[in-house]
Each structure stands twice: as C-alpha cells, then as structure tokens.
Design a protein around this motif. Structure first.
Motif, PDB file in Angstrom:
ATOM      1  N   PRO A 192      -1.713  14.021  -0.704  1.00 29.74           N
ATOM      2  CA  PRO A 192      -3.152  14.234  -0.903  1.00 29.74           C
ATOM      3  C   PRO A 192      -3.896  12.911  -0.909  1.00 29.74           C
ATOM      4  O   PRO A 192      -3.442  11.919  -1.474  1.00 29.74           O
ATOM      5  CB  PRO A 192      -3.210  14.918  -2.274  1.00 29.74           C
ATOM      6  N   ALA A 193      -5.053  12.902  -0.281  1.00 36.74           N
ATOM      7  CA  ALA A 193      -5.845  11.679  -0.213  1.00 36.74           C
ATOM      8  C   ALA A 193      -6.429  11.356  -1.589  1.00 36.74           C
ATOM      9  O   ALA A 193      -6.610  12.241  -2.426  1.00 36.74           O
ATOM     10  CB  ALA A 193      -6.968  11.857   0.806  1.00 36.74           C
ATOM     11  N   PRO A 194      -6.724  10.088  -1.836  1.00 30.47           N
ATOM     12  CA  PRO A 194      -7.362   9.729  -3.100  1.00 30.47           C
ATOM     13  C   PRO A 194      -8.707  10.411  -3.273  1.00 30.47           C
ATOM     14  O   PRO A 194      -9.366  10.788  -2.302  1.00 30.47           O
ATOM     15  CB  PRO A 194      -7.514   8.203  -2.985  1.00 30.47           C
ATOM     16  N   LEU A 195      -9.119  10.556  -4.524  1.00 31.80           N
ATOM     17  CA  LEU A 195     -10.395  11.177  -4.859  1.00 31.80           C
ATOM     18  C   LEU A 195     -11.411  10.094  -5.181  1.00 31.80           C
ATOM     19  O   LEU A 195     -11.167   9.243  -6.036  1.00 31.80           O
ATOM     20  CB  LEU A 195     -10.234  12.119  -6.055  1.00 31.80           C
ATOM     21  N   HIS A 196     -12.553  10.105  -4.504  1.00 27.08           N
ATOM     22  CA  HIS A 196     -13.617   9.135  -4.712  1.00 27.08           C
ATOM     23  C   HIS A 196     -14.749   9.824  -5.469  1.00 27.08           C
ATOM     24  O   HIS A 196     -15.242  10.864  -5.046  1.00 27.08           O
ATOM     25  CB  HIS A 196     -14.114   8.612  -3.359  1.00 27.08           C
ATOM     26  N   ILE A 197     -15.145   9.248  -6.608  1.00 21.53           N
ATOM     27  CA  ILE A 197     -16.132   9.905  -7.467  1.00 21.53           C
ATOM     28  C   ILE A 197     -16.975   8.848  -8.172  1.00 21.53           C
ATOM     29  O   ILE A 197     -16.484   7.756  -8.492  1.00 21.53           O
ATOM     30  CB  ILE A 197     -15.413  10.816  -8.496  1.00 21.53           C
ATOM     31  N   ALA A 198     -18.247   9.152  -8.385  1.00 20.43           N
ATOM     32  CA  ALA A 198     -19.111   8.241  -9.138  1.00 20.43           C
ATOM     33  C   ALA A 198     -18.631   8.174 -10.586  1.00 20.43           C
ATOM     34  O   ALA A 198     -18.288   9.200 -11.182  1.00 20.43           O
ATOM     35  CB  ALA A 198     -20.560   8.717  -9.074  1.00 20.43           C
ATOM     36  N   GLN A 199     -18.618   6.972 -11.164  1.00 18.96           N
ATOM     37  CA  GLN A 199     -18.067   6.832 -12.506  1.00 18.96           C
ATOM     38  C   GLN A 199     -18.881   7.612 -13.534  1.00 18.96           C
ATOM     39  O   GLN A 199     -18.315   8.211 -14.448  1.00 18.96           O
ATOM     40  CB  GLN A 199     -18.001   5.354 -12.916  1.00 18.96           C
ATOM     41  N   HIS A 200     -20.209   7.636 -13.394  1.00 18.74           N
ATOM     42  CA  HIS A 200     -20.995   8.375 -14.376  1.00 18.74           C
ATOM     43  C   HIS A 200     -20.768   9.887 -14.276  1.00 18.74           C
ATOM     44  O   HIS A 200     -20.905  10.602 -15.262  1.00 18.74           O
ATOM     45  CB  HIS A 200     -22.486   8.056 -14.236  1.00 18.74           C
ATOM     46  N   VAL A 201     -20.385  10.351 -13.097  1.00 19.63           N
ATOM     47  CA  VAL A 201     -20.045  11.777 -12.958  1.00 19.63           C
ATOM     48  C   VAL A 201     -18.737  12.068 -13.685  1.00 19.63           C
ATOM     49  O   VAL A 201     -18.603  13.087 -14.374  1.00 19.63           O
ATOM     50  CB  VAL A 201     -19.943  12.149 -11.463  1.00 19.63           C
ATOM     51  N   LEU A 202     -17.776  11.160 -13.556  1.00 19.28           N
ATOM     52  CA  LEU A 202     -16.499  11.333 -14.249  1.00 19.28           C
ATOM     53  C   LEU A 202     -16.690  11.291 -15.760  1.00 19.28           C
ATOM     54  O   LEU A 202     -16.191  12.164 -16.479  1.00 19.28           O
ATOM     55  CB  LEU A 202     -15.525  10.252 -13.802  1.00 19.28           C
ATOM     56  N   THR A 203     -17.390  10.284 -16.269  1.00 19.09           N
ATOM     57  CA  THR A 203     -17.596  10.201 -17.712  1.00 19.09           C
ATOM     58  C   THR A 203     -18.444  11.362 -18.211  1.00 19.09           C
ATOM     59  O   THR A 203     -18.258  11.829 -19.344  1.00 19.09           O
ATOM     60  CB  THR A 203     -18.261   8.866 -18.106  1.00 19.09           C
TER      61      THR A 203
END
Length: 564
Positions: free
Chosen positions: A124-135
């Motif tokens: 599976p490819a890495p997941l790219h996400i905005a840090q504020h969305v994750l937090t």
C-alpha cells in the motif's frame, strides 16, 4: 493509581493518550496551547502502512477519506528522453542507468523522463495528510474518551521524579501541580522535559533545507507522487534542483524544493518564481498553468538523538527524543512507533507494578532503531547529494541513486522500512521448536486475515494495541468452516489451554495462512505487532517461556528501582 502525565499535545502526545486509554490507563495531556491547531496547508505528514493503521485504530476514522494515498510513484531526472528499461527478477536494472523499478518486467520512461512502476513492491502506498487534519481526528476521539484529560494553556516548568511517582508544575492561567505515575515528554525538538532532565541532544544541524508550497492546481499525473531529481530548468548543482510533489485531496499538492546548503533567505518572490518555473516545466515548458497558492514555508531538517530516553519514571518520545527527516524519511512515523512500543509497557507497569526490564527495553529497542536510521541517512547523504559513487554506500549494488532515494519516500530499506527489534532484551532464547517464517523475530508481522475468538473474520492489525499478547495458529482450511466446527478439534483444545496458562492475558487467533509458515505453526506476537517467535506445533513450555521473556522475565527477577 495516578494517571500518566503526557507533556505535549501534538500527534505523538495525543496518540499516546489514546493508546493508553485503549488499555484502561488514564492520562493527563499538558497542552501549552489553546487546544486548537493552526490550519497550515503546507504542514503535512506522510504515514506508512503500519503508522496509518495505528492512527485508524486510535481515532476510529478511515484516514484515507481525509488524506490521500498515492496511486503511483514517479521518478524523473530529465526531459525529452524516451527509453525502455529492463529489470531483473530481483528488481535491479539489467543495464547501466538510473531508474526506479522495483518489480520484474519492463518499465517505460516517458518523454518527460519519468519511469513508472508499482509503488514499494505492490505494498500500500503511503498516506499523505495535513497535520491539522490528523490532530483534529485525534482530538475528536479524545473528546469522547473518559480516561483522557487535556489541560490547555498549561506549560511545564518543573518536574520531580521519585520512586513512587512524578510531580509536575505548569504555569499559565491554569498553572497548578500535577501528580502522575509516569511522565512522557512528547513536547518536540525544544523539549522542556529533556532540558529539565539535563539530557544531551547531540547531532547535526540543518542537514537539509526545503522550500515548501501548498497549492491547488492540475498536474499531468493526478494522484501520483513525484520525485524530480534534476529538472533542466534548475542549474544550481546536484543539491539545488530536486523537487518532490505529493498529492492531497481536492486537487491540492505539496511541493518541496531542496535548497542549496547555506542560510540564504527564502523570499516570497523566490518561492513564487520556483512555483511558476516548476509548473511550466512539468506542463511542457510553455506558460504556467493556473494555480492557487495556499501556503508556503521553509522546512529545515536536523538529525539529533537524545542520549537517554528514560530517567526513572520519565520518558521521551517523538521529536523530544530524536530528529530525522532527510532523504524523504518521516520523523512522525518514528514518533508514532515510539508510543506504540511504549504504551503497552507502561500499561502493564501501571496495572501490575513496576517491570523495570520491560520499561528499560523501550529505550534499548527504539533508540537502536532510530540510530540505525540516522546512520543510514548520514552514509547516503554524500552519495545522493554530492554525486558520489553508489558503490561506496552499497558495494556491488546495481541500484540507481533514484531507487535508493525512493526508499526513504516509500518507507522501505534501511532509510524507510519499520525497524526490527532483533537485539531486543525481551527476545526469548532460541529453542529447537522454533519455526521459520518470512517474518524475522523482532519485525512487524504481516497483516493477514484471522478468525477471532467470537468467530468473526478480522485483520490481524485490528487486534493490536489492546495490551494482550496475540497467539496465532496457522491452520489451512479453517477459513471455510464456522469456528464452532473446529474450535474443539485437533490441536485447538491443547493450544487454548496453553494460551490460558500464559503469564499475561493473550488472545488466540487462527489464520488460514501466513507467509512462509507451515501448517500448525504458532506465532506469538507482542501488543505492538512485532513477532516474538514462531513455534512448530503446540509447545506449551516454549510458548510460556517466550511470553515470560516478552514481559521482561520472571517477576522475581524484576529490579525494584527505576533506571537512572
């Protein structure tokens, strides 16, 4: 018993609080901010398969809906070159040249110089996400968690560690004293916890600098991550032209430009110039396509490693313990692996009393893995940034520079793959009943489908992080029958009795197959998903000894004082 005090409310600190709560351990998170995260489009994180799965377990959210997995990986070196590249079955190129192609077969380099191939050998490819969305997802999960308290506007200014617990003081509008059983510093590169403990943090400053921009536009490769090492419109040398583009939802991209060594000021004009020339180059060298610039910044990579990660009842994790990130590696990945390693050990000590060998193993395991990652980066940097010979890094290797650099971005090899605890103090002694499987003891297990004790089919990773050991029996054919038909047949009753007799709670699971495992192989797995051992058949005594070693040895051999 007092809660665990967690200093820092970034992704690592928030994740640790949820990981402890899943194991019925209360915690207090000291957040020096207002409890909200600044929304920066250019501040993003990349999660590998294991850390993305950890975040989904803790938040209960399908993060792929909030971020984006790359549909492919593209490595570019130059323009207007068309050729075919043949790869041997082991993934190496048959003829000289630089290319990225992890699978056997043929890959075609298009007119813009890109070599396309499957990402990370089909993983599976890495997941790219905005840090504020994750937090934000982590904070939302904490809001409904009874065992986690977040104290906002609470900045740590003093702490005292005693054999019986930890006392911390915070200043600010809500300044007060806090009493905890343990304290974990997840408070970033300038960690107050680390400074109060007077722990050295040696390493290298400004290993790399990147100009960063988040923008909404259309690129010729929708959904694909892109590494362009030497675009022809940049002439500032081997370290001045590298560009990385990673997709985000809603047509947003994060672009990173590697800057030449030095401290030259990155002005808004310079960033706009780089955006325009890069977009024009990728779109055939004509006019710059339409784009909406959302955010910009400069990211400086440091390499540092704390001398100690434990002092009595106080621990360091994440950026407070280590800094890395050159050559596409991701510091947050390692921070999340820190808390996955630490949480189950703290939970066991919190519920059952001090387990000093177990708690000491956190530093022994995690610091060794991060140190190896930093050494690999330091060895590869002169080769990849200075144009040196690849054979000086990997003697006899036929892999191209692009392939080596892709390891960090894709999360594989010495630069990017999850660490293995092969020299762990928790490793059991080798026995004659040990069986060979494709997973080395100390490495992360493969996420196969298993049958749970209630008869449901689940993924193996879904059962991790609950504080229990996992025992997996490889039994071909069980997947086509209901559990009630085989649970009392064959070796199952004997194995179930052995699992019940283990020195710690354990869950018995059954898998149709596991890579490299023969039928009736029994796997013992730690709560953080690392393989303890594989045994041939049901060996109650060997299983018990392996479980006991995983917990730090017999209780009577546990030290009564914490590490200094």
């Amino acid at each position: 018993m007092d809660p665990v005090i967690i200093v820092g409310a970034g992704p690592v600190g928030l994740s640790l609080s949820l990981a402890l709560a899943r194991q019925e351990v209360p915690s207090v998170v000291l957040d020096e901010g207002p409890g909200k995260d600044e929304q920066r489009a250019a501040r993003t994180v990349v999660l590998r398969e294991d850390t993305a799965a950890l975040m989904e377990r803790l938040t209960g959210v399908a993060l792929a809906e909030l971020g984006l997995r790359w549909t492919g990986w593209r490595s570019m070196r130059r323009k207007q070159v068309t050729r075919e590249v043949a790869f041997q079955p082991d993934g190496t190129e048959e003829e000289p040249g630089s290319a990225y192609g992890p699978a056997a077969g043929r890959a075609t380099e298009d007119r813009k110089g890109a070599v396309e191939g499957p990402g990370a050998d089909g993983e599976p490819a890495p997941l790219h996400i905005a840090q504020h969305v994750l937090t934000g997802a982590l904070r939302a999960a904490i809001a409904s968690e009874r065992l986690v308290k977040v104290a906002v506007e609470s900045r740590l200014d003093s702490l005292e560690s005693e054999p019986s617990g930890v006392t911390a003081h915070t200043r600010g509008p809500r300044g007060t004293w806090w009493r905890g059983s343990y304290l974990v510093g997840c408070d970033g590169p300038r960690s107050t916890v680390r400074k109060l403990l007077d722990i050295r943090f040696p390493g290298r400053t400004a290993v790399e600098r990147h100009a960063v921009a988040a923008l909404r536009t259309e690129l010729p490769w929708p959904g694909e991550a892109l590494l362009h090492r030497m675009p022809p419109w940049r002439t500032s040398g081997p370290s001045g032209g590298e560009v990385v583009a990673r997709p985000l939802p809603d047509g947003v991209w994060r672009l990173d430009w590697l800057l030449p060594p030095g401290k030259d000021l990155v002005t808004p004009e310079l960033l706009v110039t780089r955006v325009r020339e890069t977009l024009a180059g990728w779109n055939g060298g004509g006019s710059t396509p339409a784009y909406d610039l959302l955010d910009t910044g400069v990211h400086t990579v440091h390499h540092r490693l704390a001398r100690r990660w434990r002092a009595g009842r106080v621990f360091l994790a994440g950026d407070a313990a280590h800094l890395l990130g050159a050559l596409g590696t991701q510091g947050l990945d390692e921070g999340l692996r820190d808390i996955d390693n630490l949480a189950w050990k703290l939970a066991l000590a919190w519920h059952h009393g001090p387990h000093e060998v177990l708690l000491d193993s956190y530093q022994a395991e995690r610091r060794a893995v991060v140190a190896a990652r930093l050494r690999a980066s330091d060895q590869a940097l002169p080769v990849l940034r200075g144009g040196g010979s690849l054979r000086s890094y990997v003697p006899g290797s036929a892999r191209g520079h692009d392939a080596l650099l892709a390891d960090g971005h894709l999360g594989r090899g010495a630069l990017g793959a999850p660490g293995r605890y092969t020299t762990s103090p928790l490793a059991p002694a080798h026995t004659e009943s040990a069986a060979s499987v494709d997973t080395e003891p100390g490495a992360q297990v493969v996420d196969v489908r298993v049958t749970a004790e209630d008869g449901s089919f689940v993924r193996l990773r879904e059962r991790l992080g609950r504080g229990s050991l996992l025992v997996v029996l490889v039994a071909p054919g069980t997947g086509v029958w209901e559990r009630k038909h085989w649970v009392s047949a064959g070796i199952m009753p004997r194995l179930a009795a052995a699992v019940t007799a283990l020195p710690h709670s354990a869950e018995l699971l059954v898998a149709e197959s596991y890579p490299g495992a023969a039928p009736h192989t029994v796997l013992l797995i730690r709560p953080d998903g690392h393989l303890v051992t594989a045994l041939s058949g049901v060996r109650p005594a060997d299983l018990y000894e392996a479980a006991e070693a995983t917990l730090g040895g017999p209780a009577k051999e546990q030290a009564t004082a914490g590490a200094g």
